[in-house]
Write an enzyme that holds these catalytic residues in place. Structure first.
Site, PDB file in Angstrom:
ATOM      1  N   GLY A   1      71.765 -50.553  10.575  1.00 25.99           N
ATOM      2  CA  GLY A   1      70.458 -50.994  10.089  1.00 25.99           C
ATOM      3  C   GLY A   1      70.515 -52.236   9.212  1.00 25.99           C
TER       4      GLY A   1
ATOM      5  N   GLU B   1      80.644 -45.754  13.964  1.00 21.05           N
ATOM      6  CA  GLU B   1      79.533 -46.494  13.372  1.00 21.05           C
ATOM      7  C   GLU B   1      79.911 -46.948  11.969  1.00 21.05           C
ATOM      8  OE1 GLU B   1      75.569 -45.289  15.310  1.00 21.05           O
ATOM      9  OE2 GLU B   1      75.961 -43.853  13.743  1.00 21.05           O
TER      10      GLU B   1
ATOM     11  N   HIS C   1      76.164 -37.921  11.499  1.00 15.44           N
ATOM     12  CA  HIS C   1      75.690 -39.293  11.282  1.00 15.44           C
ATOM     13  C   HIS C   1      75.829 -39.633   9.796  1.00 15.44           C
ATOM     14  CE1 HIS C   1      73.092 -42.771  10.975  1.00 15.44           C
ATOM     15  NE2 HIS C   1      73.242 -42.901  12.289  1.00 15.44           N
TER      16      HIS C   1
ATOM     17  N   SER D   1      73.602 -51.794  14.419  1.00 11.50           N
ATOM     18  CA  SER D   1      72.886 -53.035  14.722  1.00 11.50           C
ATOM     19  C   SER D   1      73.170 -53.598  16.108  1.00 11.50           C
ATOM     20  CB  SER D   1      73.168 -54.092  13.639  1.00 11.50           C
ATOM     21  OG  SER D   1      72.723 -53.631  12.381  1.00 11.50           O
TER      22      SER D   1
ATOM     23  N   ASN E   1      69.196 -43.321  19.183  1.00  7.68           N
ATOM     24  CA  ASN E   1      68.963 -42.443  18.038  1.00  7.68           C
ATOM     25  C   ASN E   1      67.684 -42.901  17.341  1.00  7.68           C
ATOM     26  OD1 ASN E   1      69.026 -40.954  15.697  1.00  7.68           O
ATOM     27  ND2 ASN E   1      70.809 -41.999  14.821  1.00  7.68           N
ATOM     28  N   TRP E   2      66.593 -42.180  17.606  1.00 11.41           N
ATOM     29  CA  TRP E   2      65.308 -42.594  17.042  1.00 11.41           C
ATOM     30  C   TRP E   2      65.237 -42.349  15.540  1.00 11.41           C
ATOM     31  CZ3 TRP E   2      61.071 -40.278  20.818  1.00 11.41           C
ATOM     32  CH2 TRP E   2      61.289 -40.784  22.110  1.00 11.41           C
ATOM     33  N   LYS E   3      66.122 -41.545  14.996  1.00 13.09           N
ATOM     34  CA  LYS E   3      66.051 -41.131  13.585  1.00 13.09           C
ATOM     35  C   LYS E   3      64.671 -40.497  13.326  1.00 13.09           C
ATOM     36  CE  LYS E   3      69.472 -44.605  12.667  1.00 13.09           C
ATOM     37  NZ  LYS E   3      70.108 -45.513  11.726  1.00 13.09           N
TER      38      LYS E   3
ATOM     39  N   GLU F   1      73.950 -41.052   7.805  1.00 12.25           N
ATOM     40  CA  GLU F   1      72.763 -40.754   6.983  1.00 12.25           C
ATOM     41  C   GLU F   1      72.727 -39.277   6.591  1.00 12.25           C
ATOM     42  OE1 GLU F   1      69.936 -42.448   9.726  1.00 12.25           O
ATOM     43  OE2 GLU F   1      70.752 -44.422   9.271  1.00 12.25           O
TER      44      GLU F   1
ATOM     45  N   GLY G   1      70.243 -47.425  17.157  1.00  9.32           N
ATOM     46  CA  GLY G   1      69.172 -46.981  16.268  1.00  9.32           C
ATOM     47  C   GLY G   1      67.911 -47.793  16.504  1.00  9.32           C
ATOM     48  N   GLY G   2      67.672 -48.777  15.647  1.00 11.21           N
ATOM     49  CA  GLY G   2      66.432 -49.561  15.672  1.00 11.21           C
ATOM     50  C   GLY G   2      66.026 -50.042  17.056  1.00 11.21           C
TER      51      GLY G   2
HETATM   52  P1  PGA Z   1      71.071 -49.214  14.047  1.00 20.65           P
HETATM   53  O1  PGA Z   1      71.475 -47.678  13.865  1.00 20.65           O
HETATM   54  O2  PGA Z   1      71.279 -49.535  15.515  1.00 20.65           O
HETATM   55  O3  PGA Z   1      69.620 -49.290  13.643  1.00 20.65           O
HETATM   56  O4  PGA Z   1      71.964 -50.009  13.174  1.00 20.65           O
HETATM   57  C1  PGA Z   1      72.553 -47.115  14.555  1.00 20.65           C
HETATM   58  C2  PGA Z   1      72.709 -45.680  14.148  1.00 20.65           C
HETATM   59  O5  PGA Z   1      72.519 -45.372  12.963  1.00 20.65           O
HETATM   60  O6  PGA Z   1      73.018 -44.822  14.994  1.00 20.65           O
END
Ligand code: PGA
Length: 253
Positions: free
Chosen positions: A176, A170, A98, A216, A9-11, A100, A237-238
């Site tokens: 993050g 999640e 998600h 994470s 997930n590049w966001k 966010e 994510g990251g």
């Molecule tokens: P993260 O994000 O790996 O940067 O914690 C995961 C996500 O939000 O899907």
């Protein structure tokens, strides 16, 4: 056997050219070392999707996901993208719910239920996200909290639709933050999610739904987090913004 999936997930990261370069790097690594049965999914911003979809059509194990869509199929919704539009460019998965989006865009359970349905109506696969905030974990109510998220946004679906789902657990406190759930914490929640699905739809269907862990996930902890029998992969994510890190995570599954 359930699908084993690692989705990046590049966001809201990567301009156009760097995004395509990242996919080229991932494809190069995938051709050098086959990811086996693992499905590798890239959830880029909308601007990249059509091109990545063309690139992915040349490789068996690479799939394309959008990070969101609108519940209506067309109309006067300035700035939005519909599920049929995603389908028309070859997108296969859509992340829905998600944390966010729930937090910053105030997406409600009811809206998410409509989005899930819109995605399934196009024969696309929703990656439905759930997970508890820190305060809920500290009061040990995570099982109840996540079950409610599933009931509110998924349990309007018929059994055949539920078979198509992917769920991503999640915990918000792990997204993050560098804090990851332990393998025991992940396995406990994944088993609880599967049990909740089984109570509503029966064991056979519950056993078919891949449940991914997100929060994470890194090359250094992925193998440990993925070790539980109900953990079918990850939503990353990251660490998905770097091809070597992302592929190391794919390898650890
Ligand atoms: P993260 O994000 O790996 O940067 O914690 C995961 C996500 O939000 O899907």
């Amino acid at each position: 056997m359930r699908d084993q999936i690692v989705a990046g997930n590049w966001k809201m990261n990567k301009d156009f050219d760097p995004g395509l370069l990242l996919v080229e790097e991932i494809q190069k690594m995938m051709s050098e070392e086959s990811p086996g049965a693992t499905k590798v999914v890239v959830a880029s911003p909308f601007i990249h999707l059509a091109r990545i979809s063309e690139m992915a059509s040349q490789s068996d194990a690479l799939y394309v996901a959008a990070q969101n869509c609108h519940p209506e199929s067309a109309g006067a919704y300035t700035g939005e993208i519909s599920a049929p539009m995603l389908k028309s460019i070859g997108v296969e998965y859509v992340i829905i719910g998600h944390s966010e989006r729930r937090e910053y865009f105030k997406e409600s359970h009811e809206l998410l239920a409509r989005k899930v349905k819109a995605v399934l109506d196009q024969d696309l696969i929703p990656i439905f996200c759930c997970g508890e905030p820190l305060a809920v974990r500290e009061s040990e109510q995570q099982g109840v909290f996540v079950n409610q998220q599933l009931s509110d946004s998924l349990f309007h679906l018929n059994p055949e639709s539920v078979r198509q789902l992917v769920i991503a657990y999640e915990p918000i406190w792990a997204i993050g933050t560098g804090k990851t759930a332990s393998s025991a914490q992940a396995q406990e929640m994944h088993a609880s999610i599967r049990q909740h699905l089984a109570e509503q739809y029966g064991k056979e269907i519950a056993n078919e739904v891949p449940i991914l862990y997100g929060g994470s996930c890194k090359p250094t902890n992925a193998e440990e987090v993925f070790s539980g029998p109900d953990v079918d992969g990850g939503l990353i994510g990251g660490a998905s913004l770097n091809a070597s890190d992302f592929m190391a995570i794919v390898r650890s599954l």
